[in-house]
Scaffold this motif. Structure first.
Motif, PDB file in Angstrom:
ATOM      1  N   HIS A   1       4.043   7.816   8.473  1.00  0.00           N
ATOM      2  CA  HIS A   1       3.725   9.152   8.440  1.00  0.00           C
ATOM      3  C   HIS A   1       3.201   9.755   7.542  1.00  0.00           C
ATOM      4  CE1 HIS A   1       5.589   9.389  12.804  1.00  0.00           C
ATOM      5  NE2 HIS A   1       6.537   8.039  12.674  1.00  0.00           N
ATOM      6  N   ALA A   2       3.493  10.090   6.743  1.00  0.00           N
ATOM      7  CA  ALA A   2       3.416  10.881   5.097  1.00  0.00           C
ATOM      8  C   ALA A   2       1.896  10.980   5.644  1.00  0.00           C
ATOM      9  CB  ALA A   2       4.097  10.767   3.979  1.00  0.00           C
TER      10      ALA A   2
ATOM     11  N   GLN B   1       3.535   7.332  -3.066  1.00  0.00           N
ATOM     12  CA  GLN B   1       3.188   7.607  -4.004  1.00  0.00           C
ATOM     13  C   GLN B   1       1.888   7.737  -4.838  1.00  0.00           C
ATOM     14  OE1 GLN B   1       6.751   8.153  -6.982  1.00  0.00           O
ATOM     15  NE2 GLN B   1       7.202  10.477  -5.710  1.00  0.00           N
ATOM     16  N   ARG B   2       1.963   6.007  -4.524  1.00  0.00           N
ATOM     17  CA  ARG B   2       0.244   5.065  -5.508  1.00  0.00           C
ATOM     18  C   ARG B   2      -0.784   5.265  -4.164  1.00  0.00           C
ATOM     19  NH1 ARG B   2       1.908   0.548  -8.252  1.00  0.00           N
ATOM     20  NH2 ARG B   2       0.429  -0.678  -7.788  1.00  0.00           N
TER      21      ARG B   2
ATOM     22  N   ALA C   1       8.300   5.780   7.566  1.00  0.00           N
ATOM     23  CA  ALA C   1       8.417   7.001   7.426  1.00  0.00           C
ATOM     24  C   ALA C   1       6.732   7.689   6.560  1.00  0.00           C
ATOM     25  CB  ALA C   1       9.858   7.223   6.307  1.00  0.00           C
ATOM     26  N   GLN C   2       6.943   5.869   5.764  1.00  0.00           N
ATOM     27  CA  GLN C   2       5.996   6.417   4.312  1.00  0.00           C
ATOM     28  C   GLN C   2       4.961   6.167   5.602  1.00  0.00           C
ATOM     29  OE1 GLN C   2       6.845   3.217   1.509  1.00  0.00           O
ATOM     30  NE2 GLN C   2       7.127   4.516   0.536  1.00  0.00           N
TER      31      GLN C   2
ATOM     32  N   SER D   1       6.691   5.439  -6.382  1.00  0.00           N
ATOM     33  CA  SER D   1       6.905   4.464  -4.474  1.00  0.00           C
ATOM     34  C   SER D   1       5.997   4.480  -4.378  1.00  0.00           C
ATOM     35  CB  SER D   1       7.826   5.335  -4.270  1.00  0.00           C
ATOM     36  OG  SER D   1       6.967   6.409  -3.660  1.00  0.00           O
TER      37      SER D   1
ATOM     38  N   TYR E   1      -8.892   0.459  -1.901  1.00  0.00           N
ATOM     39  CA  TYR E   1      -8.248  -0.517  -0.410  1.00  0.00           C
ATOM     40  C   TYR E   1      -7.436  -0.865  -0.685  1.00  0.00           C
ATOM     41  CZ  TYR E   1     -12.782  -1.613  -1.073  1.00  0.00           C
ATOM     42  OH  TYR E   1     -15.092  -1.909  -0.899  1.00  0.00           O
TER      43      TYR E   1
ATOM     44  N   ALA F   1       0.603  -1.456   4.392  1.00  0.00           N
ATOM     45  CA  ALA F   1       2.016  -2.078   3.591  1.00  0.00           C
ATOM     46  C   ALA F   1       3.974  -0.897   3.645  1.00  0.00           C
ATOM     47  CB  ALA F   1       2.196  -2.383   2.129  1.00  0.00           C
ATOM     48  N   LEU F   2       3.110   0.115   4.220  1.00  0.00           N
ATOM     49  CA  LEU F   2       3.939   1.372   3.869  1.00  0.00           C
ATOM     50  C   LEU F   2       5.128   1.086   5.572  1.00  0.00           C
ATOM     51  CD1 LEU F   2       1.909   3.871   3.102  1.00  0.00           C
ATOM     52  CD2 LEU F   2       3.111   2.863   1.897  1.00  0.00           C
ATOM     53  N   GLY F   3       6.551   1.606   4.783  1.00  0.00           N
ATOM     54  CA  GLY F   3       7.615   1.941   6.102  1.00  0.00           C
ATOM     55  C   GLY F   3       6.976   2.845   6.854  1.00  0.00           C
TER      56      GLY F   3
ATOM     57  N   ASP G   1      -5.318  -3.031  -2.071  1.00  0.00           N
ATOM     58  CA  ASP G   1      -4.275  -3.482  -3.005  1.00  0.00           C
ATOM     59  C   ASP G   1      -4.459  -2.443  -3.974  1.00  0.00           C
ATOM     60  OD1 ASP G   1      -6.539  -3.315  -4.061  1.00  0.00           O
ATOM     61  OD2 ASP G   1      -6.871  -5.465  -5.595  1.00  0.00           O
TER      62      ASP G   1
END
Lengths: 249, 351
Positions: free
Chosen positions: A180-181, A148-149, A177-178, A145, A82, A173-175, A84
C-alpha cells in the motif's frame, strides 16, 4: 513524453517483441502487464538502452532514435529501478540516493570534494518527494526496512529521471501494508510530473495505481486502455488470449 | 524537524565514526598499556616509541594501499614480495646508475607490478586472492633472481637520506606515514572517487548502474597500491642502505591484520583509515610489549596471527548481528503497519 513505435526485437529465431507501440505521458502511471515471457522486460530494456531494437523507433521529447545506449537513456532522464534495488548496503541512505551525482564543494583537477551538507539536503528532498519516511538519512541502508530501501532506490532514480521512471515488479517482495505504502509512493512520483512505467503481475496493484494499462502477449501489444475504461476480466482475457467467458478466473 | 533536533542529529552522526569498533580497539590499547606499565616500566621512553613508530610506519604505509583495495572489494596478497622486488630494484639502480633513478625505479617498478596485477584481476574474473597469491611466489622468485640471492650492498650514501633521516626528531618513514594517512584519508573519506570506491566494494552492481567506471577504478586501485608498495620498498632499502630478496616476508599478513583489525570489512565497502591507524598503534605496542615483558619474540608472531583471526571473527559476528537487527526491524515494521495498515493506505490516497 516517451514513446516506442512498432518496436520489434528478435533473439535468434525468437521474436521477443513484435511491433509493439506504447507511449507514456508526463505524470502518468502506465502499467505493463502480461504473462511470463510476454516480452515486458525486453521492451523495457529497449527503452533503458540495454537492448537494441531490430525494428521501430523510440521517441523521447519529440526526438526520434532507432536505438538508445544505457548512457543516452540516462542522459535523457530515463531510469529503471529493478526488483533487487541494487543499493550499497554499507553506505548511508543519503549517499545511496546521490551516488554518482554527488554535489561537489571543491574541485582540484580531477579530485572532487563532496558537499555532504548539500548531499544530505538533496537526498532528504528527494525522499520527501516520493513521500516516504526514512528516519535517519545518515544510517546505513543495511539498517533500513524493505519499504524504506525501495524508497531510497526510487529517490535515487529520481535524481536523474526527469522524464521516466521504470519500476520492475516493485511490490513483488513486499507485504500487504508495505505494498500500500509503495503504491502511494508511485503515485507521488507521477504527481511530480514524471512518467512511470510499472511492470506488475498483481492486477490488484495495477488497478489501484494505473492511469493506463497495456497488455503484452507473445511480444505484441494486445490491449492499450485507460484504467478507468476496463476491468479485471478484460485484462485477464487479454493476458491469456482466451475468451473472457472461458478464461474467467 | 526543529533546528535543535537537526543539530543533535548532526552531532550524533559523528558517533558512529568513532564507532563501537574503534572504541573497542582504544580500550584494548589502554588495557595493554596499563599492563605494560606494571610489568615493563622501562617500556615507556621516547627511544622505544621511535622503534615502534618505525615498525608501524612500514606496515602503515602498506596498509594505505590495502585499505583502498579492500574497501573497493579487492585484495593484493603479493605486496610482501612486491616490496622486495621494489627494494632490490631501487638498491640496484642506486648502486649502478644513481640516486634519482633509484627513487624512480623503486616506485615505478611497484606501479608496473600493481598495474599488472590489476589487469590480470580484471581480465580473468577469478578471485584476486588466487591471482595475487600466485604473484606472491612469482615476485619472491624474481627478487632472488635479481641478485642471485645475495643482498645488494655498496649503495651511495645519498641514497640513504630518503629513508634514514630524521625530521624534528621523527624518522622520515613516520612522516611519510602521517602524510599518507592525511592524503589518502582525505581522498577516501571526502571525495567523490573515495565514495565510489566504497560503493564499488559494497555493491559492484549498484556502482555500475549509476555509471561508475568499475574497470578503471579496479585497475587504478591496484596501480595505486603498487606505487605505495614501491614507496615502502624504496624507503626500506634507503633506510637500511641495502636490499635483500628476503625483505617483506610475511609483510602482507601484517598489513592485512592491521587493516581488518582496524575495521575494514574483508567483503569490502566498509571501514575507515582512522580505525586502521588505531589498529596499527595497537599492533605495534603488542609486538614490542611482548618482547619488553620478556617473552620470546615468537610470541609476537603468535599474537599477530591471533589478532587477524580475532579481527575476522569480530567482523563476521558484527555482520551477523546487523543481519539479525535488520530482520527484527522488518518484522517490527510489518506488525506496526499491519495494525495501522488500512488506515495508512487510505490516508495516502487522500493526498
Amino acid at each position: 513524453m516517451v514513446e516506442v513505435r512498432s518496436v520489434s526485437k528478435y533473439f535468434g529465431a525468437l521474436q521477443a517483441v513484435d511491433q509493439a507501440s506504447l507511449g507514456v505521458r508526463a505524470g502518468e502511471v502506465l502499467c505493463l502487464v502480461g504473462d511470463n515471457g510476454a516480452g515486458k522486460s525486453t521492451l523495457i530494456k529497449v527503452i533503458t538502452g540495454f537492448h537494441r531494437p531490430d525494428e521501430g523507433e523510440i521517441l523521447v521529447g519529440g526526438q526520434s532514435y532507432s536505438s538508445l545506449t544505457t548512457l543516452q537513456a540516462r542522459q535523457l532522464g530515463i531510469e529503471a529501478v529493478y526488483q533487487d534495488l541494487a543499493l550499497c548496503d554499507t553506505l548511508s541512505a543519503s549517499a545511496n540516493v546521490m551516488l554518482g551525482q554527488e554535489p561537489v564543494r571543491l574541485k582540484i583537477g580531477p579530485v572532487k570534494f563532496i558537499d555532504e551538507r548539500q548531499s544530505a539536503k538533496r537526498a532528504g528532498e528527494l525522499i520527501g518527494r516520493v513521500g516516504a519516511a526514512v528516519p535517519d538519512l545518515q544510517a546505513k541502508v543495511a539498517r533500513l526496512s524493505g519499504g524504506q530501501r525501495q524508497a531510497v532506490a526510487i529517490a535515487r532514480a529520481l535524481v536523474q529521471a526527469h522524464r521516466l521512471v521504470i519500476l520492475d515488479e516493485p511490490t513483488a517482495a513486499l507485504g500487504v501494508a508495505q505494498t500500500h505504502a509503495s503504491l502511494a509512493l508511485i503515485r507521488n512520483v507521477a504527481q511530480q510530473g514524471v512518467g512511470v512505467v510499472m511492470i506488475s503481475h498483481s492486477l490488484e496493484d495495477v488497478f489501484r495505481v494505473a492511469d493506463r494499462i497495456v497488455v503484452l502477449r507473445l511480444g505484441a501489444v494486445v490491449l492499450d486502455t485507460p484504467a478507468s475504461a476496463t476491468n479485471r476480466r478484460e485484462i485477464v482475457s487479454a493476458i491469456t488470449g482466451m475468451d473472457e467467458t472461458v478464461g474467467a478466473i | 524537524m526543529s533546528p535543535a533536533g537537526k543539530g543533535a542529529q548532526r552531532r550524533l552522526r559523528f558517533l558512529p565514526r568513532v564507532g563501537a569498533r574503534n572504541l573497542g580497539l582504544l580500550i584494548a590499547l589502554a588495557v595493554w598499556l596499563v599492563f605494560l606499565r606494571f610489568t615493563a616500566p622501562f617500556y615507556f621512553n621516547f627511544d622505544n616509541y621511535r622503534v615502534i613508530g618505525l615498525q608501524i610506519a612500514f606496515i602503515g604505509i602498506g596498509a594505505l594501499g590495502t585499505s583502498l583495495l579492500m574497501i573497493g572489494g579487492n585484495i593484493d596478497l603479493s605486496i610482501g614480495s612486491m616490496m622486495a622486488v621494489c627494494a632490490t630494484a631501487a638498491a640496484l639502480a642506486a648502486r649502478d646508475i644513481g640516486v634519482i633513478p633509484a627513487v624512480l625505479a623503486g616506485i615505478a617498478v611497484g606501479g608496473a607490478i600493481g598495474l599488472l596485477n590489476g589487469l590480470m584481476v580484471w581480465r580473468f574474473k577469478i578471485s584476486p586472492l588466487i591471482i595475487t597469491l600466485g604473484m606472491l611466489a612469482v615476485l619472491r622468485g624474481i627478487a632472488i633472481l635479481m641478485t642471485s640471492g645475495y643482498a645488494v650492498t655498496g649503495v651511495p650514501d645519498q641514497f640513504k637520506i630518503l629513508g634514514g633521516s630524521r625530521v624534528f626528531g621523527l624518522q622520515s618513514p613516520v612522516w611519510f606515514l602521517f602524510l599518507g594517512f592525511v592524503v589518502v584519508g582525505a581522498y577516501l573519506h571526502r571525495t567523490t572517487t573515495g565514495r565510489h570506491i566504497y560503493a564499488m566494494g559494497s555493491s559492484r552492481d549498484a556502482a555500475q548502474r549509476v555509471g561508475i567506471n568499475i574497470r578503471r577504478m579496479t585497475i587504478g586501485l591496484f596501480l595505486v597500491n603498487g606505487l605505495i608498495i614501491g614507496l615502502v620498498g624504496l624507503l626500506a632499502a634507503s633506510r637500511l642502505g641495502t636490499a635483500n630478496p628476503t625483505f617483506g616476508v610475511g609483510f602482507e599478513l601484517e598489513v592485512i591484520t592491521a587493516v581488518i583489525l582496524g575495521g575494514v570489512a574483508f567483503s569490502g565497502g566498509e571501514g575507515s583509515l582512522g580505525g586502521v591507524l588505531i589498529a596499527l598503534v595497537l599492533i605495534g605496542n603488542i609486538r614490542n610489549g611482548i618482547i619488553a615483558v620478556g617473552l620470546d619474540s615468537a610470541w609476537a608472531q603468535v599474537a599477530n596471527g591471533a589478532l587477524l583471526v580475532v579481527a575476522v571473527a569480530i567482523d563476521q559476528v558484527s555482520q551477523e548481528q546487523r543481519e539479525k537487527y535488520r530482520r527484527l526491524l522488518a518484522m517490527r515494521e510489518r506488525t506496526a503497519q499491519e495494525v495501522a495498515g488500512t488506515d495508512h493506505a487510505s490516508h495516502a490516497k487522500q493526498d
